[in-house]
Design an enzyme around this catalytic site. Structure first.
Site, mmCIF file in Angstrom:
data_model
loop_
_atom_site.group_PDB
_atom_site.id
_atom_site.type_symbol
_atom_site.label_atom_id
_atom_site.label_comp_id
_atom_site.label_asym_id
_atom_site.label_seq_id
_atom_site.Cartn_x
_atom_site.Cartn_y
_atom_site.Cartn_z
ATOM 1 N N LYS A 140 8.568 5.226 -12.721
ATOM 2 C CA LYS A 140 8.683 3.959 -11.281
ATOM 3 C C LYS A 140 8.441 5.184 -10.399
ATOM 4 C CE LYS A 140 7.559 1.145 -12.372
ATOM 5 N NZ LYS A 140 6.441 0.314 -13.465
ATOM 6 N N SER A 141 7.765 6.488 -10.400
ATOM 7 C CA SER A 141 8.712 7.311 -9.217
ATOM 8 C C SER A 141 7.092 7.355 -8.275
ATOM 9 C CB SER A 141 9.714 8.223 -9.799
ATOM 10 O OG SER A 141 10.356 8.636 -10.444
ATOM 11 N N GLY A 142 6.465 6.570 -8.744
ATOM 12 C CA GLY A 142 4.834 6.789 -8.631
ATOM 13 C C GLY A 142 3.815 7.928 -8.751
ATOM 14 N N TRP A 188 0.151 6.551 -8.455
ATOM 15 C CA TRP A 188 0.002 7.533 -7.566
ATOM 16 C C TRP A 188 -0.810 9.251 -7.359
ATOM 17 C CZ3 TRP A 188 3.804 7.534 -2.741
ATOM 18 C CH2 TRP A 188 2.732 8.226 -1.804
ATOM 19 N N ARG A 190 4.107 -2.846 -7.120
ATOM 20 C CA ARG A 190 4.801 -4.010 -6.736
ATOM 21 C C ARG A 190 5.017 -4.065 -4.728
ATOM 22 N NH1 ARG A 190 10.475 -4.067 -5.709
ATOM 23 N NH2 ARG A 190 10.103 -2.316 -4.592
ATOM 24 N N ARG A 206 11.518 10.519 -7.181
ATOM 25 C CA ARG A 206 11.696 9.619 -6.317
ATOM 26 C C ARG A 206 13.116 9.598 -6.062
ATOM 27 N NH1 ARG A 206 8.879 3.278 -6.581
ATOM 28 N NH2 ARG A 206 9.682 2.890 -4.602
ATOM 29 N N MET A 223 -5.374 1.811 -3.974
ATOM 30 C CA MET A 223 -5.226 1.426 -5.094
ATOM 31 C C MET A 223 -4.780 0.289 -5.995
ATOM 32 S SD MET A 223 -2.975 5.288 -5.630
ATOM 33 C CE MET A 223 -3.046 4.834 -7.615
ATOM 34 N N HIS A 237 6.709 10.463 -18.923
ATOM 35 C CA HIS A 237 7.960 10.391 -18.605
ATOM 36 C C HIS A 237 9.552 11.153 -19.279
ATOM 37 C CE1 HIS A 237 5.899 7.381 -15.809
ATOM 38 N NE2 HIS A 237 6.001 6.792 -16.612
HETATM 39 S S1 PPS Z 1 5.302 3.649 -14.430
HETATM 40 O O1 PPS Z 1 4.200 2.537 -14.802
HETATM 41 O O2 PPS Z 1 6.779 4.337 -14.807
HETATM 42 O O3 PPS Z 1 3.992 4.709 -14.071
HETATM 43 O O4 PPS Z 1 5.341 3.725 -12.499
HETATM 44 P P1 PPS Z 1 4.743 4.528 -11.337
HETATM 45 O O5 PPS Z 1 3.563 4.663 -11.121
HETATM 46 O O6 PPS Z 1 5.826 5.725 -11.616
HETATM 47 O O7 PPS Z 1 5.630 4.473 -10.064
HETATM 48 C C1 PPS Z 1 5.534 3.072 -9.843
HETATM 49 C C2 PPS Z 1 5.805 2.757 -8.034
HETATM 50 O O8 PPS Z 1 5.210 3.532 -7.465
HETATM 51 C C3 PPS Z 1 4.371 2.509 -6.258
HETATM 52 N N1 PPS Z 1 3.125 3.113 -5.942
HETATM 53 C C4 PPS Z 1 3.076 3.587 -5.144
HETATM 54 N N2 PPS Z 1 3.375 3.588 -3.918
HETATM 55 C C5 PPS Z 1 2.068 3.974 -2.550
HETATM 56 N N3 PPS Z 1 1.162 4.545 -3.165
HETATM 57 C C6 PPS Z 1 0.168 3.868 -3.757
HETATM 58 N N4 PPS Z 1 -0.918 4.047 -3.792
HETATM 59 C C7 PPS Z 1 1.474 3.548 -4.685
HETATM 60 N N5 PPS Z 1 0.671 3.170 -6.169
HETATM 61 C C8 PPS Z 1 1.930 3.137 -7.194
HETATM 62 C C9 PPS Z 1 4.519 1.276 -7.036
HETATM 63 O O9 PPS Z 1 4.604 0.427 -5.948
HETATM 64 C C10 PPS Z 1 6.229 1.198 -7.533
HETATM 65 O O10 PPS Z 1 6.689 0.729 -7.180
HETATM 66 P P2 PPS Z 1 7.466 -0.217 -6.350
HETATM 67 O O11 PPS Z 1 8.793 0.209 -5.435
HETATM 68 O O12 PPS Z 1 7.598 -1.242 -7.094
HETATM 69 O O13 PPS Z 1 6.843 -1.231 -5.039
#
Ligand code: PPS
Length: 330
Positions: free
Chosen positions: A86-88, A91, A292, A158, A264, A136
């Site tokens: 959930k750290s991005g 992305w 989300r 994050r 995305m 992870h």
């Molecule tokens: S996972 O499934 O554990 O691999 O999730 P992960 O990709 O590490 O993290 C998911 C969170 O990243 C947000 N996210 C983004 N934020 C900004 N820009 C872009 N493009 C983007 N893509 C994914 C995603 O919404 C999740 O955070 P939250 O706070 O839940 O929205």
């Protein structure tokens, strides 16, 4: 483990494909029960990696898989993205893929297709170059050759408050925990979590990485979600330099736009998923909690003043000696 098949009368509810063998549990195995917000989850523990027994055959059997990942061959130009869940990760994986392909085109597949936890070593090895793996895991589970061959590692962080808000939605969405669990219950149990788990315990995971970084590794590049949100173009430019990729301003700007949260999220629907999802509604639901909100500071809508104080005190205790400063708002 039960098989998940339709009874032939109703359309099957989508469940992850259970495609791997999983040997019987024996008395030699370390089984732990993790309490996440009141839902006890039985897991197999291999080092600091946990395998949820309910979904065990969705992933390779960690008892064999982790040693095979440790011994996996790497090429010096393979890159690994490491981040707590959930750290991005999605992305950064997309940005890195665009940079290394020198084109602002989305990768055709979901990032789980290159995830160390999910995919057998021989399949990971056979992915086309440029290879960008993601995980992870903590450093102790990474392929040993990453260090011998000095492969580039991107370590993404994050702030933990936004991570935990995101994590609850993810765990509920995947029905890893009861969907009726409320945030208050979840966070109070989470603050008691002691299990040494790379996947679930942010404090444990992050400490492991910081202890490792202290050894000094110049093949590791650290990024933060918050910096990327604040200045995507600047962060992508710096990343290109570390990756030794030629990226002019136009390409960097195009990547920043293509990798915005909204774009995305829209593009996610057209990707080839790692686990065949033949139910559109379920696929949309998964996209909705994977993408989300994508904001910095959403935690303020969840943490009460009292919980925030409790969390800050816990942070000070657990992260003593780590002087990294997380950003909780922009
Ligand atoms: S996972 O499934 O554990 O691999 O999730 P992960 O990709 O590490 O993290 C998911 C969170 O990243 C947000 N996210 C983004 N934020 C900004 N820009 C872009 N493009 C983007 N893509 C994914 C995603 O919404 C999740 O955070 P939250 O706070 O839940 O929205």
């Amino acid at each position: 483990m039960e098989d998940r098949k339709s009874d032939g009368k109703n359309p099957p509810e989508w469940k992850p494909e259970l495609k791997y063998d999983f040997d019987p549990i024996t008395s030699d195995d370390d089984i732990v029960t993790v309490d996440l917000g009141g839902t006890p989850i039985q897991c197999l523990k291999i080092g600091d990696a946990l395998q949820n027994l309910r979904t065990a055959r969705m992933l390779p059997d960690y008892r064999k898989h982790i040693p095979s990942i440790r011994n996996m061959e790497m090429d010096h130009d393979d890159v690994i993205i490491c981040a707590f869940t959930k750290s991005g990760t999605h992305w950064l994986w997309e940005i890195t893929s665009m940079l290394r392909n020198e084109k602002a085109d989305y990768h055709g597949k979901e990032k789980t297709s290159a995830m160390l936890e999910f995919i057998p070593a021989e399949v990971l090895r056979s992915l086309p170059k440029p290879r960008i793996y993601n995980t992870h895991f903590t450093p102790q589970c990474l392929p040993k050759q990453v260090f011998d061959k000095r492969c580039k590692i991107l370590f993404l962080q994050r702030n933990p408050k936004d991570v935990l808000v995101s994590l609850l939605s993810f765990l509920k969405g995947h029905t890893f925990i009861d969907s009726t669990i409320q945030w208050e219950e979840f966070i109070s149990k989470y603050m008691e979590l002691e299990v040494e788990s790379s996947l679930l315990n942010w404090f444990y995971y992050t400490r492991q990485w910081f202890e490792f970084l202290k050894e000094g590794h110049d093949n590791i590049y650290c990024l933060s979600y918050e910096d990327m949100k604040e200045d995507s173009v600047g962060e992508i430019t710096k990343l290109a330099k570390f990756l030794e990729v030629e990226a002019n301003n136009d390409l960097v700007k195009d990547i920043a736009v293509k990798c915005s949260f909204q774009n995305m999220k829209k593009a996610a629907g057209s990707k080839q998923e790692t686990f065949a999802i033949n139910n559109k509604e379920v696929a949309q639901k998964i996209t909705n909690f994977t993408y989300r909100k994508g904001e910095v500071g959403d935690w303020k809508n969840y943490f009460t003043v009292a919980v925030n104080e409790q969390f800050n005190a816990l942070y000070d205790k657990k992260m003593k000696g780590i002087d990294f400063k997380y950003r909780y708002s922009l």
